[in-house]
Design an enzyme around this catalytic site. Structure first.
Site, PDB file in Angstrom:
ATOM      1  NE  ARG A  74      32.759  63.275  54.174  1.00 42.94           N
ATOM      2  CZ  ARG A  74      33.574  63.900  55.001  1.00 42.94           C
ATOM      3  NH1 ARG A  74      34.865  63.695  54.917  1.00 42.94           N
ATOM      4  NH2 ARG A  74      33.109  64.715  55.922  1.00 42.94           N
ATOM      5  CB  SER A  99      17.681  75.527  51.433  1.00 44.11           C
ATOM      6  OG  SER A  99      18.092  74.174  51.501  1.00 44.11           O
TER       7      SER A  99
END
Length: 144
Positions: A74, A99
């Site tokens: 996933r 990020s």
């Protein structure tokens, strides 16, 4: 004390795309001020980001990865865990951890898609560098 060094973590999966984030980052912050670290994949980034931030050497840590649906796991779970871990590293250490971890809804390993994402990662690298510089400036102003 104002730090002028930055750490940049790159996941090795899809390195031809992910490395473009570093190229964009270096357009805004001189490469001589950046220490680059490679990790196998996105999942390994938060621990290293925390360790690097905890050294006190860096004004910010940026982490780049390209998390795609490989049909085996996933990918949305992996992406969420990575971003949560990076945020936790930032909050735990007091050092900005940025990020550049992207998870496209539609990705096919074709030259067309690879070209699109390579260009996108250059821009995301620039954005992360601008964010690192802005956060540093704001935090210095608060401390003054």
């Amino acid at each position: 004390m104002t730090h002028t060094r930055y750490a940049f973590i790159k996941a090795n999966w899809h390195a031809d795309i992910v490395d473009q984030a570093l190229a964009g980052f270096c357009e805004m912050i001189p490469a001589a001020q950046i220490d680059v670290f490679d990790v196998p994949g996105a999942f390994e980034m938060p621990l290293l980001a925390r360790d690097l931030a905890a050294t006190g050497k860096y004004a910010a840590v940026a982490a780049a990865a390209f998390v795609v649906d490989g049909g085996i796991y996933r990918h949305d779970f992996v992406a969420a865990a990575v971003v949560d871990g990076l945020m936790r590293a930032s909050l735990d250490t007091g050092v900005p951890v940025l990020s550049i971890s992207l998870t496209p809804h539609q990705y096919q390993e074709t030259e067309h898609h690879n070209a699109i994402y390579r260009a996108h990662f250059v821009e995301k690298g620039r954005e992360a560098a601008r964010a690192a510089l802005m956060i540093g400036k704001t935090r210095a102003a608060i401390a003054a």
